[in-house]
Design an enzyme around this catalytic site. Structure first.
Site, short mmCIF file in Angstrom:
data_model
loop_
_atom_site.label_atom_id
_atom_site.label_comp_id
_atom_site.label_asym_id
_atom_site.label_seq_id
_atom_site.Cartn_x
_atom_site.Cartn_y
_atom_site.Cartn_z
N ARG A 1 0.91 -1.26 0.02
CA ARG A 1 0.15 -0.01 0.00
C ARG A 1 0.87 1.44 0.16
O ARG A 1 2.13 1.19 0.12
CB ARG A 1 -0.92 -0.04 1.32
CG ARG A 1 -2.28 -0.35 0.92
CD ARG A 1 -3.41 0.34 1.61
NE ARG A 1 -3.53 1.61 1.24
CZ ARG A 1 -3.75 2.73 1.78
NH1 ARG A 1 -4.46 2.59 3.09
NH2 ARG A 1 -4.04 3.85 1.27
N ASP B 1 -1.55 -0.46 9.12
CA ASP B 1 -0.44 0.50 8.82
C ASP B 1 1.11 0.28 9.01
O ASP B 1 1.92 0.41 8.10
CB ASP B 1 -1.00 1.98 9.02
CG ASP B 1 -2.21 2.31 8.38
OD1 ASP B 1 -2.52 1.89 7.24
OD2 ASP B 1 -2.77 3.42 8.71
N ARG B 2 1.05 0.04 10.31
CA ARG B 2 2.53 0.06 10.93
C ARG B 2 3.03 -1.57 11.64
O ARG B 2 2.20 -1.76 12.42
CB ARG B 2 2.71 1.00 11.99
CG ARG B 2 2.33 2.47 11.15
CD ARG B 2 2.59 3.48 12.25
NE ARG B 2 1.50 3.49 13.36
CZ ARG B 2 0.33 3.83 13.02
NH1 ARG B 2 -0.14 4.31 12.03
NH2 ARG B 2 -0.77 3.75 14.19
N GLU C 1 -0.18 16.75 6.72
CA GLU C 1 0.56 15.34 6.64
C GLU C 1 0.62 15.14 5.20
O GLU C 1 -0.42 15.63 4.37
CB GLU C 1 0.25 14.40 7.57
CG GLU C 1 -1.32 14.15 7.51
CD GLU C 1 -1.95 13.11 8.64
OE1 GLU C 1 -1.48 13.48 9.86
OE2 GLU C 1 -2.51 12.13 8.46
N GLU C 2 1.33 13.99 5.02
CA GLU C 2 1.29 13.41 3.47
C GLU C 2 1.03 14.20 2.29
O GLU C 2 0.42 14.26 1.43
CB GLU C 2 -0.06 12.47 3.57
CG GLU C 2 0.23 11.22 4.57
CD GLU C 2 -0.88 10.22 4.42
OE1 GLU C 2 -0.97 9.24 5.18
OE2 GLU C 2 -2.22 10.80 3.96
N ASP D 1 -4.97 18.02 5.48
CA ASP D 1 -5.59 18.42 6.87
C ASP D 1 -6.25 17.40 7.50
O ASP D 1 -7.50 17.25 6.88
CB ASP D 1 -5.97 19.74 6.70
CG ASP D 1 -6.41 20.32 8.27
OD1 ASP D 1 -6.62 19.45 8.86
OD2 ASP D 1 -6.34 21.53 8.35
N GLY E 1 -9.68 20.60 7.88
CA GLY E 1 -10.09 21.01 6.71
C GLY E 1 -10.46 19.93 5.41
O GLY E 1 -9.81 18.96 5.26
N ASP F 1 -10.29 17.30 -0.83
CA ASP F 1 -10.10 16.35 0.44
C ASP F 1 -11.30 15.35 0.33
O ASP F 1 -12.24 15.65 -0.08
CB ASP F 1 -9.94 16.93 1.67
CG ASP F 1 -8.94 15.83 2.67
OD1 ASP F 1 -8.72 14.63 2.10
OD2 ASP F 1 -8.46 16.34 3.68
N ARG G 1 -13.46 6.59 -0.66
CA ARG G 1 -12.62 6.66 -1.54
C ARG G 1 -12.82 5.64 -2.82
O ARG G 1 -12.29 4.55 -3.08
CB ARG G 1 -11.26 5.80 -0.65
CG ARG G 1 -10.53 6.74 0.36
CD ARG G 1 -9.64 6.18 0.95
NE ARG G 1 -9.06 7.19 2.30
CZ ARG G 1 -8.24 6.75 3.19
NH1 ARG G 1 -7.59 5.59 2.82
NH2 ARG G 1 -7.86 7.45 3.98
N TYR H 1 -5.12 6.76 -2.07
CA TYR H 1 -4.39 7.67 -1.96
C TYR H 1 -4.03 8.25 -3.57
O TYR H 1 -4.19 7.32 -4.46
CB TYR H 1 -3.14 7.24 -1.54
CG TYR H 1 -3.18 7.38 0.07
CD1 TYR H 1 -4.10 7.46 0.78
CD2 TYR H 1 -2.06 7.46 0.73
CE1 TYR H 1 -4.13 7.42 1.95
CE2 TYR H 1 -1.72 7.57 2.17
CZ TYR H 1 -3.19 7.58 2.89
OH TYR H 1 -3.11 7.42 4.28
#
EC number: 3.2.1.18
Length: 469
Positions: free
Chosen positions: A118, A151-152, A278-279, A294, A298, A324, A370, A405
């Site tokens: 990913r 994710d981690r 971020e990102e 954001d 945002g 976004d 998404r 993404y």
């Protein structure tokens, strides 16, 4: 003949023979000289050395031969063309985006040979463009792929493989251990920023030219993370955006300047305008522009303009057509200096390109999830104006298909950088209709040209019913 006549006769003969010997010696010398001048390179020349007796003694002429080798050696040194750091070029002009590559990784993973990934992105060096992704240390549909929605984990690593190909065993290179990353080529060497470790004590390792050169330690102790797309380099200095802190509250945001793998400096992003960042997806248009996410307040995207020395400007994309996800329906509010405070979280990684006062924005077709993907051009969308209008809409993935993404990358051409972007096409969990235990993606890329584009739909296209569970 009387004695006097005999003496005279012997003297005359002696003189005559001496003269003849002298003439022969001179003739040999002249002949030798002429022949020597005509001999080419790398040949053996035989020079006779003549020893002539004194004129009164005409008994013998002695010729001695010496061998002399003449070599002319020419050395040719071939040197590789000197590599230069990337210069600060403008963006190339463009009127639309055209399909570039599609790896079809999930479709090709039906036989379990594809690596689970990913957070993919694309970045280019002087010769080729490469796909990067965060691998899960598992193959699609194997037992180790169960639960790869996380994710981690310590099993994640940054991998690189040729653009347009699926990440399979044998065609990828592991770059570093990482669950968050950014990569860029400075014109001479590759640099990678690789985050890994415990959520409350992670570190970033900086890899330059294949060697670990520097590091960043988590300072807020809350998931140190970076761009998940390419960083940007100008004149040998590379700019990277880094975040540490809550995903849905006030966090710390920094910009690092790194040269040949060594941190030169960092600056905190001012919070006078940007509340959360971020990102970031960054590109070069003389300066470095970053369009970010954001995740707190945002649905409009924060942005930064940066040069080799400092952060020049910050703000939010003014466009009343937000980009976004989630976001309000079009049109919404115009907010250039602060977050919209409408559908602010959680958000998704995205990108944009400033074009004078206009702006191009990539976004999901869905305002809440998404799915689907489109890129729009908003006239005057970079400035505070009542005249915002969608002048171009390119739908690239239909709303019936999953996306994820997206991020920008640039390709150096003659005198400018070509604007490009990728779209992550996520399949598997958490989609309820994808009855599998894994989460992975394929990728599709597009690049801008100064021509009118056609239309089409480029979804992932895999039938999950055919896939290993």
């Amino acid at each position: 003949m009387n004695p006097n006549q005999k003496i005279i006769t012997i003297g005359v003969v002696n003189t005559t023979l001496s003269t003849i010997a002298l003439l022969i010696g001179v003739g040999n010398l002249v002949f030798n000289t002429v022949i020597h001048e005509k001999i080419g390179n790398h040949q053996t020349v035989i020079h006779p050395t003549i020893t002539t007796p004194a004129v009164p003694n005409c008994s013998d002429t002695i010729i001695t031969y010496n061998n002399t080798v003449i070599n002319n050696i020419t050395t040719t040194i071939i040197t590789e063309a000197e590599r230069l750091f990337k210069p600060p070029l403008p963006l190339c002009p463009f009127r639309g985006f055209f399909p570039f590559h599609k790896d079809n990784a999930i479709r090709l993973g039906e036989n379990k040979d594809v690596i689970v990934t990913r957070e993919p992105y694309v970045s280019c060096d002087n010769d080729n463009c490469w796909s990067f992704a965060l691998a899960q240390g598992a193959l699609l549909g194997t037992k180790h792929s169960n639960g790869t929605i996380k994710d981690r984990t310590p099993y994640r690593s940054l991998i690189r493989f040729p653009i347009g190909t699926a990440p399979v065993l044998g065609n990828y290179k592991e770059i570093c251990i990482a669950w968050s990353s950014s990569s860029c080529f400075d014109g001479k060497e590759w640099m990678h920023v690789c985050m890994t470790g415990n959520d409350n004590d992670a570190s970033a390792q900086i890899i330059y030219a294949g060697r670990m050169t520097d590091s960043i330690k988590s300072w807020r102790k809350d998931i140190l993370r970076t761009q998940e797309s390419e960083c940007q380099c100008i004149g040998g200095t590379c700019v990277v955006a880094v975040t540490d802190g809550p995903a849905a509250n006030s966090a710390d945001h920094r910009v690092y300047w790194i040269r040949e793998g060594r941190i030169v400096k960092y600056e905190n992003v001012p919070k006078t305008k940007i509340q959360h960042l971020e990102e970031c997806s960054c590109y070069v248009d003389i300066d470095v522009y970053c369009i970010c996410r954001d995740n707190w307040k945002g649905s409009n995207r924060p942005w930064m303009r940066i040069n080799n020395e400092t952060i020049l400007e910050t703000g939010y994309v003014c466009s009343k057509f937000h980009s976004d996800t989630p976001r309000p329906a079009d049109p919404s509010t115009v907010s250039c200096d602060s977050p919209s405070n409408i559908n602010g979280g959680p958000g998704v990684k995205g990108f944009g390109f400033k074009a004078g006062n206009d702006v191009w924005l990539g976004r999901t077709v869905s305002t809440s999830g998404r799915s689907g993907f489109e890129i729009i051009k908003v006239t005057d969308g970079w400035i505070n104006s009542p005249n915002h209008a969608k002048s171009v809409t390119q739908t690239l993935v239909s709303n019936n298909d999953w996306s994820g993404y997206s991020g920008s990358f640039i390709v150096k051409t003659k005198g400018c950088f070509q604007p490009c972007f990728y779209v992550e096409l996520i399949r598997g969990r958490p989609n309820k209709n994808d009855d599998v235990s894994w989460t992975s993606n394929s990728i599709v890329t597009f690049c801008g040209l100064d021509n009118e584009p056609g239309s089409g739909n480029w979804p992932d296209g895999s039938n999950i019913g055919f896939m290993p569970k």
